[in-house]
Motif scaffolding. Sequence first.
Motif, PDB file in Angstrom:
ATOM      1  N   CYS A 607       0.809  -1.226   0.000  1.00 30.43           N
ATOM      2  CA  CYS A 607       0.000   0.000   0.000  1.00 30.43           C
ATOM      3  C   CYS A 607       0.836   1.267   0.000  1.00 30.43           C
ATOM      4  CB  CYS A 607      -0.916   0.015   1.231  1.00 30.43           C
ATOM      5  SG  CYS A 607      -2.214  -1.227   1.207  1.00 30.43           S
ATOM      6  N   LEU A 608       2.146   1.139   0.181  1.00 27.83           N
ATOM      7  CA  LEU A 608       2.969   2.339   0.315  1.00 27.83           C
ATOM      8  C   LEU A 608       2.993   3.160  -0.964  1.00 27.83           C
ATOM      9  CD1 LEU A 608       4.675   3.485   2.648  1.00 27.83           C
ATOM     10  CD2 LEU A 608       6.687   2.630   1.475  1.00 27.83           C
ATOM     11  N   ILE A 609       2.877   2.502  -2.130  1.00 29.87           N
ATOM     12  CA  ILE A 609       2.908   3.239  -3.384  1.00 29.87           C
ATOM     13  C   ILE A 609       1.694   4.150  -3.507  1.00 29.87           C
ATOM     14  CG2 ILE A 609       1.749   1.395  -4.653  1.00 29.87           C
ATOM     15  CD1 ILE A 609       4.551   3.681  -5.966  1.00 29.87           C
ATOM     16  N   ASP A 610       0.526   3.722  -2.961  1.00 31.60           N
ATOM     17  CA  ASP A 610      -0.660   4.571  -2.964  1.00 31.60           C
ATOM     18  C   ASP A 610      -0.460   5.795  -2.077  1.00 31.60           C
ATOM     19  OD1 ASP A 610      -2.343   2.920  -4.638  1.00 31.60           O
ATOM     20  OD2 ASP A 610      -2.396   1.510  -2.979  1.00 31.60           O
ATOM     21  N   LEU A 611       0.165   5.603  -0.918  1.00 30.96           N
ATOM     22  CA  LEU A 611       0.422   6.720  -0.014  1.00 30.96           C
ATOM     23  C   LEU A 611       1.411   7.702  -0.639  1.00 30.96           C
ATOM     24  CD1 LEU A 611      -0.114   7.944   2.738  1.00 30.96           C
ATOM     25  CD2 LEU A 611       1.727   6.543   3.674  1.00 30.96           C
ATOM     26  N   CYS A 612       2.424   7.200  -1.322  1.00 31.25           N
ATOM     27  CA  CYS A 612       3.394   8.074  -1.996  1.00 31.25           C
ATOM     28  C   CYS A 612       2.705   8.914  -3.073  1.00 31.25           C
ATOM     29  CB  CYS A 612       4.515   7.242  -2.609  1.00 31.25           C
ATOM     30  SG  CYS A 612       5.607   6.465  -1.410  1.00 31.25           S
ATOM     31  N   MET A 613       1.845   8.289  -3.864  1.00 30.40           N
ATOM     32  CA  MET A 613       1.129   9.029  -4.905  1.00 30.40           C
ATOM     33  C   MET A 613       0.219  10.078  -4.292  1.00 30.40           C
ATOM     34  SD  MET A 613       0.134   6.102  -7.716  1.00 30.40           S
ATOM     35  CE  MET A 613      -0.797   7.303  -8.649  1.00 30.40           C
ATOM     36  N   GLN A 614      -0.464   9.721  -3.215  1.00 25.37           N
ATOM     37  CA  GLN A 614      -1.367  10.669  -2.551  1.00 25.37           C
ATOM     38  C   GLN A 614      -0.599  11.892  -2.070  1.00 25.37           C
ATOM     39  OE1 GLN A 614      -4.675  10.474  -2.036  1.00 25.37           O
ATOM     40  NE2 GLN A 614      -4.996  12.067  -0.507  1.00 25.37           N
ATOM     41  N   MET A 615       0.505  11.673  -1.370  1.00 25.97           N
ATOM     42  CA  MET A 615       1.272  12.794  -0.830  1.00 25.97           C
ATOM     43  C   MET A 615       1.924  13.616  -1.931  1.00 25.97           C
ATOM     44  SD  MET A 615       3.122  11.454   2.612  1.00 25.97           S
ATOM     45  CE  MET A 615       3.780  13.098   2.799  1.00 25.97           C
ATOM     46  N   GLY A 616       2.534  12.947  -2.910  1.00 26.13           N
ATOM     47  CA  GLY A 616       3.232  13.681  -3.973  1.00 26.13           C
ATOM     48  C   GLY A 616       2.300  14.550  -4.790  1.00 26.13           C
ATOM     49  N   ILE A 617       1.160  13.981  -5.209  1.00 23.71           N
ATOM     50  CA  ILE A 617       0.243  14.747  -6.072  1.00 23.71           C
ATOM     51  C   ILE A 617      -0.374  15.910  -5.310  1.00 23.71           C
ATOM     52  CG2 ILE A 617      -1.935  14.610  -7.343  1.00 23.71           C
ATOM     53  CD1 ILE A 617      -1.207  11.781  -8.147  1.00 23.71           C
ATOM     54  N   ILE A 618      -0.887  15.658  -4.092  1.00 24.38           N
ATOM     55  CA  ILE A 618      -1.541  16.732  -3.339  1.00 24.38           C
ATOM     56  C   ILE A 618      -0.534  17.813  -2.948  1.00 24.38           C
ATOM     57  CG2 ILE A 618      -2.601  17.254  -1.112  1.00 24.38           C
ATOM     58  CD1 ILE A 618      -4.361  14.954  -1.379  1.00 24.38           C
ATOM     59  N   MET A 619       0.671  17.419  -2.556  1.00 24.25           N
ATOM     60  CA  MET A 619       1.663  18.417  -2.145  1.00 24.25           C
ATOM     61  C   MET A 619       2.062  19.308  -3.306  1.00 24.25           C
ATOM     62  SD  MET A 619       5.135  17.699   0.020  1.00 24.25           S
ATOM     63  CE  MET A 619       5.994  19.043   0.843  1.00 24.25           C
ATOM     64  N   VAL A 620       2.295  18.727  -4.478  1.00 26.82           N
ATOM     65  CA  VAL A 620       2.680  19.519  -5.645  1.00 26.82           C
ATOM     66  C   VAL A 620       1.517  20.392  -6.116  1.00 26.82           C
ATOM     67  CG1 VAL A 620       3.374  19.385  -8.059  1.00 26.82           C
ATOM     68  CG2 VAL A 620       4.460  17.897  -6.386  1.00 26.82           C
ATOM     69  N   LEU A 621       0.321  19.824  -6.214  1.00 27.48           N
ATOM     70  CA  LEU A 621      -0.835  20.600  -6.670  1.00 27.48           C
ATOM     71  C   LEU A 621      -1.174  21.711  -5.687  1.00 27.48           C
ATOM     72  CD1 LEU A 621      -3.241  17.865  -8.087  1.00 27.48           C
ATOM     73  CD2 LEU A 621      -1.836  19.468  -9.366  1.00 27.48           C
ATOM     74  N   LYS A 622      -1.132  21.422  -4.407  1.00 30.39           N
ATOM     75  CA  LYS A 622      -1.469  22.419  -3.386  1.00 30.39           C
ATOM     76  C   LYS A 622      -0.499  23.586  -3.428  1.00 30.39           C
ATOM     77  CE  LYS A 622      -3.555  23.762   0.509  1.00 30.39           C
ATOM     78  NZ  LYS A 622      -4.943  24.237   0.532  1.00 30.39           N
ATOM     79  N   GLN A 623       0.789  23.293  -3.478  1.00 21.34           N
ATOM     80  CA  GLN A 623       1.768  24.376  -3.482  1.00 21.34           C
ATOM     81  C   GLN A 623       1.709  25.175  -4.779  1.00 21.34           C
ATOM     82  OE1 GLN A 623       5.522  22.486  -2.629  1.00 21.34           O
ATOM     83  NE2 GLN A 623       5.100  22.341  -0.448  1.00 21.34           N
ATOM     84  N   THR A 624       1.488  24.497  -5.901  1.00 17.43           N
ATOM     85  CA  THR A 624       1.377  25.219  -7.171  1.00 17.43           C
ATOM     86  C   THR A 624       0.166  26.125  -7.167  1.00 17.43           C
ATOM     87  OG1 THR A 624       2.434  23.352  -8.296  1.00 17.43           O
ATOM     88  CG2 THR A 624       1.262  24.946  -9.665  1.00 17.43           C
TER      89      THR A 624
END
Length: 920
Positions: A607-624
């Motif tokens: 399940c770690l790959i799902d958590l990585c995708m969740q954090m990476g996408i939201i963090m990049v989109l949120k900051q942008t």
Amino acid sequence: MEASSSGITNGKTKVFHPVAKDVNILFDELEAVSSPCKDDDSLLHPGNLTSTSDDASRLEAGGETVPERNKLNGLYFRDGKCRIDYILVYRKSNPQIEKREVFERNIRAEGLQMEKESSLINSDIIFVKLHAPWEVLGRYAEQMNVRMPFRRKIYYLPRRYKFMSRIDKQISRFRRWLPKKPMRLDKETLPDLEENDCYTAPFSQQRIHHFIIHNKETFFNNATRSRIVHHILQRIKYEEGKNKIGLNRLLTNGSYEAAFPLHEGSYRSKNSIRTHGAENHRHLLYECWASWGVWYKYQPLDLVRRYFGEKIGLYFAWLGWYTGMLFPAAFIGLFVFLYGVTTLDHCQVSKEVCQATDIIMCPVCDKYCPFMRLSDSCVYAKVTHLFDNGATVFFAVFMAVWATVFLEFWKRRRAVIAYDWDLIDWEEEEEEIRPQFEAKYSKKERMNPISGKPEPYQAFTDKCSRLIVSASGIFFMICVVIAAVFGIVIYRVVTVSTFAAFKWALIRNNSQVATTGTAVCINFCIIMLLNVLYEKVALLLTNLEQPRTESEWENSFTLKMFLFQFVNLNSSTFYIAFFLGRFTGHPGAYLRLINRWRLEECHPSGCLIDLCMQMGIIMVLKQTWNNFMELGYPLIQNWWTRRKVRQEHGPERKISFPQWEKDYNLQPMNAYGLFDEYLEMILQFGFTTIFVAAFPLAPLLALLNNIIEIRLDAYKFVTQWRRPLASRAKDIGIWYGILEGIGILSVITNAFVIAITSDFIPRLVYAYKYGPCAGQGEAGQKCMVGYVNASLSVFRISDFENRSEPESDGSEFSGTPLKYCRYRDYRDPPHSLVPYGYTLQFWHVLAARLAFIIVFEHLVFCIKHLISYLIPDLPKDLRDRMRREKYLIQEMMYEAELERLQKERKERKKNGKAHHNEWP
């Protein structure tokens, strides 16, 4: 440069045109003739008559010279002598004429000078320019305890030992080969800020001879002058009555449209700052702070504090400190990622996954999902190893300790800044009661124990009932967030089957990744929509509580907004980290939502790959998105305003606008002050620490964002916003407590991520208990041989439920229908005495996970408390400097008083007025 830092602008390249005379209007032309509260000369304080166009013409006719430069730069009255300290803006068509006239009449009675001009764009808009003479500034500076410089600091060298001197010599020799401090700003560019090199004391008119006064017009800088004027305006009545006072109320009821201090001129110049110097502090800040060319240099915090005040200066000091502390965290996180890259070829688990062509995995959804080889998830197994490897635990401990070190060293840094900015002994004055609180509880009064005056009082039962209603509203909004997460869960469950039956082979073969990616994007959209709703709800609940003061209101609103935003942003991440794939049951006995939808399973690689995708996408989109809204929105608004002006008046009128007109066309600062800026960084700090064990690159992304964020915020403050009021503050307020709470939460969440989400503990148990090296005390890669097979259980396909039975029989793998498939769990085979019961290895892994959580948390918390104890909040050298300064101030004050008395004695002797028994 010193002249410009004290408020005298350098007019080398100013290209302002003088304002036409028909723009200035008499007071009689501004107000209604029939008004019963008509302003006239009889209501003015003696010597404080306002300047009008007739006054200016009389000055010119009398032969008096008017400083042409001051008239052109738009920072002075029309006589070129009185500097504009504050601007009020209203519309002539506004019906609140009587309140405004009383307010302005009382402004003059306080000694402030006033001048009015209409807008060049809209004649209905009137600008009220205010100037505080020296007498007013001195009187209120004494009341406000404004600290001013009175003597140069005497620096001393601490005692040095011979060994330390030798080390310093060796370090200085080594530094000769390095670049000469490329991150520091050139001292020739920045002005010498005198107050930082002087001892300061609360201003007193009786002891005015103690203070360093070269020029009364520049003794108080522009920020201090505007703060004093704002202090006066907040205490002036606009109606007869004890509670009808203050500029804030007039802004609330629409009597005035805006109130702001002026910027110190243009932030651009035709000449280079290196050859011609800075024209003003705003230009200097733009070139040395807000320009993209200095992104790698330190911030000129003393200049930021002088221009914007201590509160904004502390925000940028904290942001710079946070960004600097992210460097080691980003470096270690990148090292963990690169360690995963370098050890990828030697990872036994990923090798076994890639070579497991004969292991057939059970379908991950009902009917439409096919059987799949374990080797098909080879790529995901390798990507998982990049984040979940042997260095992950070390990095989680490091980040927990890093959060503590960051907060403890910020305390020390804040203490140094507070000392340099004279905030050590500063205490906030007794705050005024909010107008809404007064209006609600004006009938109930009790004596204030501090001021001794009667004030409105809120009963305890009323306060408790309002807090209960507010807490219920918070709980309801959290339930709304949980409902939104539940909707995302249903979406993931439904779309897995949909993507599995998709026509495109790319999506059909990667149905889980497609489900996770689209769910994250939809979740981000829901987050942004709910943020708008949360702001309105938080505002409603905070006003419902009826806080007594503005600081209480701000703290209550901040806590609610942070709680809403934090839950909204991280709820889906908590679901993926701790609930996804944990309660799905097993093939043949799946758990279902509403007895219909089968709960989502993890990918065969974890399940770690799902958590990585969740954090990476939201963090990049949120900051942008935040960076775009921070800079893009004011840029578009200001561009639209300039476009309308060009369409109405032509482009040639652009340079003729005075400074107050230009500043009025800029965007006002956020209604909640620095709330949005702090909230964005605090939420990012949560992303950087809470789930960092699952995404080691989070500190690196945060570092890159913050390097841009500092210059974006600087550019916004200098060029796109009106100049905010220079407020004072000792620290970052309630945000520090929130940071400490996030630091504690990060220890707990990282312990659970490592123990539950990652495969670190199952691998460790296998290596020491069940692998080839069992009982030998080793845990290398050779000890992981057979781990993949041991972590998979066997299921008999004939035991599938009717609604779960796949459409395919698996004959495409071996030519005959499959009889068995594998799934991730520790369960007995179907032919055992207790089919599909938990094995002994499951209980060993569960016990190891619980033990790891307890040991990890206690170890990290002990380290955190030890660090907090060992690092003092006040540096020793700063403590010595403070004690020495206190001693020197007493000595200098005594010497200065003694010198004054001796001079008076000599003067009396000269005049023949000597008295006996005179001391000394």
